[in-house]
Design an enzyme around this catalytic site. Structure first.
Site, PDB file in Angstrom:
ATOM      1  N   ARG A   1     139.117  38.182  95.939  1.00 51.36           N
ATOM      2  CA  ARG A   1     138.347  37.032  96.018  1.00 51.36           C
ATOM      3  C   ARG A   1     138.937  36.218  96.958  1.00 51.36           C
ATOM      4  NH1 ARG A   1     137.735  39.238  90.786  1.00 51.36           N
ATOM      5  NH2 ARG A   1     135.910  38.730  89.375  1.00 51.36           N
TER       6      ARG A   1
ATOM      7  N   HIS B   1     140.926  32.421  93.644  1.00 48.22           N
ATOM      8  CA  HIS B   1     140.877  33.068  92.336  1.00 48.22           C
ATOM      9  C   HIS B   1     141.048  34.483  92.335  1.00 48.22           C
ATOM     10  CE1 HIS B   1     139.730  29.177  90.397  1.00 48.22           C
ATOM     11  NE2 HIS B   1     139.184  29.130  91.483  1.00 48.22           N
TER      12      HIS B   1
ATOM     13  N   ARG C   1     136.926  35.089  82.287  1.00 48.84           N
ATOM     14  CA  ARG C   1     138.044  35.423  83.469  1.00 48.84           C
ATOM     15  C   ARG C   1     138.924  34.116  83.671  1.00 48.84           C
ATOM     16  NH1 ARG C   1     138.899  35.713  88.792  1.00 48.84           N
ATOM     17  NH2 ARG C   1     140.303  37.627  89.493  1.00 48.84           N
TER      18      ARG C   1
ATOM     19  N   ASN D   1     137.490  25.096  85.579  1.00 48.68           N
ATOM     20  CA  ASN D   1     138.869  25.064  85.811  1.00 48.68           C
ATOM     21  C   ASN D   1     139.859  24.667  84.691  1.00 48.68           C
ATOM     22  OD1 ASN D   1     139.119  26.450  88.227  1.00 48.68           O
ATOM     23  ND2 ASN D   1     139.150  24.210  89.183  1.00 48.68           N
TER      24      ASN D   1
ATOM     25  N   PHE E   1     135.465  22.471 101.293  1.00 50.20           N
ATOM     26  CA  PHE E   1     135.999  23.570 100.837  1.00 50.20           C
ATOM     27  C   PHE E   1     136.752  24.592 101.480  1.00 50.20           C
ATOM     28  CE2 PHE E   1     136.129  27.479  98.028  1.00 50.20           C
ATOM     29  CZ  PHE E   1     136.688  26.951  96.980  1.00 50.20           C
TER      30      PHE E   1
ATOM     31  N   HIS F   1     128.892  32.561  88.785  1.00 48.42           N
ATOM     32  CA  HIS F   1     127.953  31.876  89.666  1.00 48.42           C
ATOM     33  C   HIS F   1     127.642  30.593  89.163  1.00 48.42           C
ATOM     34  CE1 HIS F   1     125.705  30.338  92.627  1.00 48.42           C
ATOM     35  NE2 HIS F   1     124.459  31.348  92.588  1.00 48.42           N
TER      36      HIS F   1
ATOM     37  N   ARG G   1     128.522  24.808  95.893  1.00 44.44           N
ATOM     38  CA  ARG G   1     128.900  26.129  95.074  1.00 44.44           C
ATOM     39  C   ARG G   1     127.660  26.820  94.888  1.00 44.44           C
ATOM     40  NH1 ARG G   1     132.208  24.645  89.809  1.00 44.44           N
ATOM     41  NH2 ARG G   1     132.826  26.830  89.901  1.00 44.44           N
TER      42      ARG G   1
ATOM     43  N   TYR H   1     128.500  31.131  95.751  1.00 41.14           N
ATOM     44  CA  TYR H   1     128.996  32.378  94.916  1.00 41.14           C
ATOM     45  C   TYR H   1     128.269  33.619  95.062  1.00 41.14           C
ATOM     46  CZ  TYR H   1     132.442  29.194  92.610  1.00 41.14           C
ATOM     47  OH  TYR H   1     133.154  28.335  92.396  1.00 41.14           O
TER      48      TYR H   1
ATOM     49  N   ARG I   1     132.161  40.925  98.572  1.00 45.51           N
ATOM     50  CA  ARG I   1     133.300  41.351  97.741  1.00 45.51           C
ATOM     51  C   ARG I   1     132.794  42.508  97.092  1.00 45.51           C
ATOM     52  NH1 ARG I   1     135.361  40.632  92.682  1.00 45.51           N
ATOM     53  NH2 ARG I   1     133.683  39.479  91.831  1.00 45.51           N
TER      54      ARG I   1
HETATM   55 FE1  HDD Z   1     135.149  28.123  93.016  1.00 47.34          FE
HETATM   56  C1  HDD Z   1     135.503  31.356  92.568  1.00 47.34           C
HETATM   57  C2  HDD Z   1     135.981  27.296  89.800  1.00 47.34           C
HETATM   58  C3  HDD Z   1     134.581  24.889  93.793  1.00 47.34           C
HETATM   59  C4  HDD Z   1     133.712  28.971  95.944  1.00 47.34           C
HETATM   60  N1  HDD Z   1     135.665  29.254  91.577  1.00 47.34           N
HETATM   61  C5  HDD Z   1     135.935  30.587  91.358  1.00 47.34           C
HETATM   62  C6  HDD Z   1     136.370  31.054  90.395  1.00 47.34           C
HETATM   63  C7  HDD Z   1     136.458  29.631  89.644  1.00 47.34           C
HETATM   64  C8  HDD Z   1     136.027  28.593  90.430  1.00 47.34           C
HETATM   65  C9  HDD Z   1     136.863  29.676  87.969  1.00 47.34           C
HETATM   66  C10 HDD Z   1     136.687  32.260  89.928  1.00 47.34           C
HETATM   67  C11 HDD Z   1     135.570  32.964  89.201  1.00 47.34           C
HETATM   68  C12 HDD Z   1     136.013  34.510  88.821  1.00 47.34           C
HETATM   69  O1  HDD Z   1     136.898  34.574  87.570  1.00 47.34           O
HETATM   70  O2  HDD Z   1     135.786  35.522  89.256  1.00 47.34           O
HETATM   71  N2  HDD Z   1     135.366  26.414  92.156  1.00 47.34           N
HETATM   72  C13 HDD Z   1     135.712  26.289  90.667  1.00 47.34           C
HETATM   73  C14 HDD Z   1     135.356  24.925  90.500  1.00 47.34           C
HETATM   74  C15 HDD Z   1     135.298  24.239  91.561  1.00 47.34           C
HETATM   75  C16 HDD Z   1     134.957  25.218  92.665  1.00 47.34           C
HETATM   76  C17 HDD Z   1     136.019  24.587  89.051  1.00 47.34           C
HETATM   77  C18 HDD Z   1     135.033  22.761  91.475  1.00 47.34           C
HETATM   78  C19 HDD Z   1     134.658  21.826  90.595  1.00 47.34           C
HETATM   79  N3  HDD Z   1     134.314  27.132  94.865  1.00 47.34           N
HETATM   80  C20 HDD Z   1     134.282  25.710  94.778  1.00 47.34           C
HETATM   81  C21 HDD Z   1     133.300  25.347  95.917  1.00 47.34           C
HETATM   82  C22 HDD Z   1     133.274  26.537  96.515  1.00 47.34           C
HETATM   83  C23 HDD Z   1     133.801  27.600  95.831  1.00 47.34           C
HETATM   84  C24 HDD Z   1     133.387  24.067  96.473  1.00 47.34           C
HETATM   85  C25 HDD Z   1     132.508  26.696  97.926  1.00 47.34           C
HETATM   86  C26 HDD Z   1     131.726  25.910  98.333  1.00 47.34           C
HETATM   87  N4  HDD Z   1     134.713  29.819  94.241  1.00 47.34           N
HETATM   88  C27 HDD Z   1     134.095  29.925  95.356  1.00 47.34           C
HETATM   89  C28 HDD Z   1     134.019  31.238  95.848  1.00 47.34           C
HETATM   90  C29 HDD Z   1     134.568  32.193  94.525  1.00 47.34           C
HETATM   91  C30 HDD Z   1     135.021  31.224  93.686  1.00 47.34           C
HETATM   92  C31 HDD Z   1     134.472  31.683  97.185  1.00 47.34           C
HETATM   93  C32 HDD Z   1     135.725  33.267  95.006  1.00 47.34           C
HETATM   94  C33 HDD Z   1     135.203  34.487  94.120  1.00 47.34           C
HETATM   95  C34 HDD Z   1     134.050  34.235  93.590  1.00 47.34           C
HETATM   96  O3  HDD Z   1     133.668  32.991  94.089  1.00 47.34           O
HETATM   97  O4  HDD Z   1     133.481  34.725  93.032  1.00 47.34           O
HETATM   98  O5  HDD Z   1     132.511  31.700  96.057  1.00 47.34           O
END
Ligand code: HDD
Length: 723
Positions: free
Chosen positions: A76, A79, A116, A152, A165, A343, A362, A366, A373
């Site tokens: 990822r 995370h 997770r 979170n 981001f 997602h 977001r 996702y 991935r």
């Molecule tokens: Fe995110 C993963 C939580 C903002 C893009 N995010 C990811 C995971 C968590 C969060 C817990 C892990 C999921 C897992 O266990 O597979 N993210 C947050 C929270 C945010 C947040 C609480 C703000 C309140 N995230 C955020 C933004 C973006 C992303 C603004 C992009 C615009 N996040 C991602 C991602 C991930 C991710 C890149 C990486 C792996 C995945 O999604 O599955 O898309």
């Protein structure tokens, strides 16, 4: 055969049953190729003669090595390091007035979940104990489809708009030229970014607090962060914030401890979660909501759509509506924890989005990330991701398609296939986006209602106990102390003056710098090219709420010692009665004990049969335990007093403010340590030492109460012991 992975019987096992269709177990079976051919020799490749070259014909070798060569998938982007578990969510209060989501209607309804937890910045193999925010993702397998709450352990975020981001993550990840540091924010690029983005300051306060160093994944809160919507049968909507509150309370370790745990057991949190579930101590969280009527949208002094703000519980209380229990470890880390794809856009009817610009971004990110991935648009068919609700649509083909869609039509409308699959009316569960009226011009902008960047950072800081404030100061001194660029330190320290003058002064002192005057540059550097910098500067605001109890960990649950890990130090000559009596009391109270001795095997007590040792000093360390006990026994205590590892164990436990108890001659071991000197110099080497969490010749129940306090941070005031 014993079921190695039992789940508790009264929980909804629909998802576990679904996964069972895909499980495989080779017990009692022949070894085969991937195509089912039984293998006769899995030791040697096929060669031209015993010493000859390997033949291209060797399909067995080729298949085995090719599969191996392709075993890894991209981790990822954030995370990457995570640990997962199965469980269920049980509703206790009907949410019918607010939402039509079926799993939130009838009290008692159980919905399977997969959860997770993760750190954010580190790679897949990085330490669990990084100073970092923790991810808290929950996938509810509802009868109406999957609902993902991807949150979170902190209720706010660093940035307000998804546009920033990638910048935030590029700044916090290891620096691109030398890929350092791993899993840590204590480096120039992160703080450079923060120093130019005042909107990050509230989250920085949380990230520098002990919240970023959880004692256990089971002892941290979870937050949906954004304001979401609930929508009821009458299409009426309210705003909602989601909360997970751990039944065991919110507890942290100290930074010194975290760094040492990273060396002693970098899987500390993963192991703790696994072992708790494996031993039947199922982690539990209460699920709460803060409901805001739509008519109150503009009643607050902050914008509900701004993800850098929380709603103080003094303004809108959290109503507890259900409980989540994690009761089953995954069978296979890769298949479940690694392949699970969350997602925030996976919602069900009755739950909807707000216009929070971070959430909106977001919603794109996702699915997109899963494509790279997991490698295919069919990632929803991977067992852990597929819903227990039936899936019928006209999407077809793609890499690794599993479903065999039968029939002639794969389009809509059709007559060839009798118009199937049908669209569902809202009354039949068809999802209808909440029809909020929008009347707006297209504009790339940020609302002025988002420009208060400091008032809640101040609220958070003011709500902390003295000890928590000290830890924030120390964390900032550590992080900024690691920087190479002095100018970044200065900018951050100035930014801290906007949160709290005393905080800035204390941090500056540790860094050996003076608090700088206001910089010439505008504080906020996140400004469009044609923007007037003046218009983008933080709005001075003071929160009308001065303190919010819920923001401090000081008043958390401290009434039990369930699942706490207690070390019992002993060797030959220990008093068996003393050892076993305390062990029993601790275990009866729900704690777990380990007997630690200079060597593995057995030790011989002065009265009775040999006692089995659980760990030697070589593999144990005080940082892996919550408390330490030294039983009576002249010979044992004297021998341990000669063991540097035993002395270090006690000193470290004292330094990390953990409960310590000793009985009879065991007290002599405490006396032989620097901790003992401290205890004596405080004039408290008797029952009155209870205030310091030291129980010498006291009641076992006093030790239990001390462990329940988690830590005696008071001890930090009198200076550290060398450990
Ligand atoms: Fe995110 C993963 C939580 C903002 C893009 N995010 C990811 C995971 C968590 C969060 C817990 C892990 C999921 C897992 O266990 O597979 N993210 C947050 C929270 C945010 C947040 C609480 C703000 C309140 N995230 C955020 C933004 C973006 C992303 C603004 C992009 C615009 N996040 C991602 C991602 C991930 C991710 C890149 C990486 C792996 C995945 O999604 O599955 O898309």
């Amino acid at each position: 055969m014993k079921d190695s992975n039992p789940s508790i019987k009264d929980s909804n096992t629909a998802k576990i049953d679904d996964l069972a269709q895909n499980t495989e177990n080779g017990q009692g079976e022949f070894l085969t190729t991937n195509h089912g051919l039984r293998i006769n020799d899995d030791q040697n490749s096929l060669k031209a003669g015993e010493r000859g070259a390997t033949l291209l014909e060797d399909f067995q070798l080729r298949e085995k090595i090719t599969h191996f060569d392709h075993e890894r998938i991209p981790e990822r982007i954030v995370h990457a390091r995570g640990s997962g578990a199965h469980g269920y969510f049980e509703l206790h209060e009907s949410m019918t007035p607010y939402t039509k989501a079926k799993f939130l209607q009838t009290p008692g309804t159980q919905t399977p979940v997969f959860v997770r937890f993760s750190t954010v910045a580190g790679s897949r193999g990085s330490t669990d104990l990084a100073r970092d925010v923790r991810g808290f993702s929950v996938k509810f397998y509802t009868e109406e489809g999957n609902y993902d709450l991807v949150g979170n352990n902190v209720p706010v975020f660093f940035i307000q708009d998804a546009m920033k981001f990638p910048d935030l993550i590029h700044a916090v990840k290891p620096e691109p030229h030398h890929e350092m540091p791993q899993a840590g924010s204590a480096h120039d690029t992160f703080w450079d970014f923060v120093s130019l983005m005042p909107e990050s300051m509230h989250m920085i306060m949380w990230a520098m607090s002990d919240r970023a160093l959880p004692r256990s994944l089971r002892m941290m809160e979870g937050f949906g962060v954004h304001t979401f919507r609930l929508v009821n049968e009458n299409n009426e909507s309210v705003f909602v914030k989601f909360h997970w509150k751990p039944v065991l309370g919110v507890h942290a370790v100290s930074w010194d401890e975290a760094q040492k745990i990273s060396g002693k057991d970098s899987d500390f949190h993963r192991r703790d979660l696994w072992e708790a579930i494996d031993s039947g101590n199922f982690p539990e969280w209460n699920f709460g909501v803060q409901i805001v009527p739509e008519s109150d949208e503009h009643k607050f002094e902050f914008d509900l759509l701004d993800p850098t703000k929380l709603i103080p519980e003094e303004l809108v209380p959290v109503q507890i509506i259900g409980k989540m229990v994690l009761n089953r470890n995954p069978d296979n880390f890769f298949a479940e924890t690694e392949q699970v794809a969350f997602h925030p856009g996976h919602i069900v009817s009755g739950i909807d989005f707000s216009n929070d610009p971070l959430l909106q971004g977001r919603l794109f990110s996702y699915t997109d990330t899963q494509l790279s991935r997991l490698g295919s648009p069919n990632f929803h068919e991977i067992p852990i991701n597929r819903p227990i609700a039936p899936v019928h649509n006209n999407q077809r083909d793609g890499h690794m398609r599993q479903t065999i869609n039968t029939g002639q039509s794969s389009y809509h409308p059709n007559k060839v296939g009798n118009g199937c699959p049908f669209q569902a009316k809202a009354s039949e569960g068809g999802f209808v986006a909440y029809n909020k009226r929008i009347d707006a011009r297209k504009i790339r902008a940020r609302s002025p209602s988002f420009f208060d960047h400091f008032s809640q950072a101040t609220l958070f800081f003011n709500s902390q106990s003295e000890v928590e404030k000290n830890h924030i100061v120390a964390a900032l001194q550590f992080e900024l102390g690691k920087l190479e660029t002095e100018a970044i330190r200065l900018r951050i320290v100035y930014m801290l003056t906007q949160v709290d003058e005393s905080l800035a002064a204390r941090v500056a002192k540790g860094l050996g710098i003076a608090v700088p005057p206001a910089p010439e540059l505008p504080l906020n550097q996140s400004i469009p090219a044609d923007g007037d910098p003046e218009k983008f500067q933080p709005t001075p605001m003071v929160s009308s709420i001065k303190m919010s109890k819920a923001l401090s960990m000081a008043g958390t649950v401290k009434d039990n010692i369930k699942t706490r890990q207690i070390a019992i130090l002993a060797t030959d000559g220990v008093d068996k009665v003393s050892l076993l009596t305390m062990k029993q009391v601790l275990e009866d109270a729900g704690a777990q004990t380990k007997i630690i001795a200079p060597h593995l095997g057995f030790i011989t007590p002065n009265n009775g049969n040999p006692i089995k040792v659980d760990q030697s000093f070589l593999t144990a360390a005080s940082v892996l335990f919550d408390a330490v006990y030294v039983p009576d026994g002249q010979q044992s205590s004297a021998a341990l007093a000669q063991e540097q590892d035993a002395i270090h164990f006690i000193n470290e436990a004292y330094k990390h403010c953990k409960a310590i108890a000793a009985d009879g001659a065991g007290v002599k071991l405490i006396d032989a340590t620097a901790a003992g000197v401290k205890i004596h110099s405080a004039g408290k080497a008797d029952k009155s030492s209870l205030a310091l969490g030291v129980v010498l010749n006291g009641e076992a129940t006093e030790f239990v109460s001390a462990i329940a306090q988690h830590r005696f941070w008071e001890r930090e005031k009198s200076g550290k012991v060398p450990a």
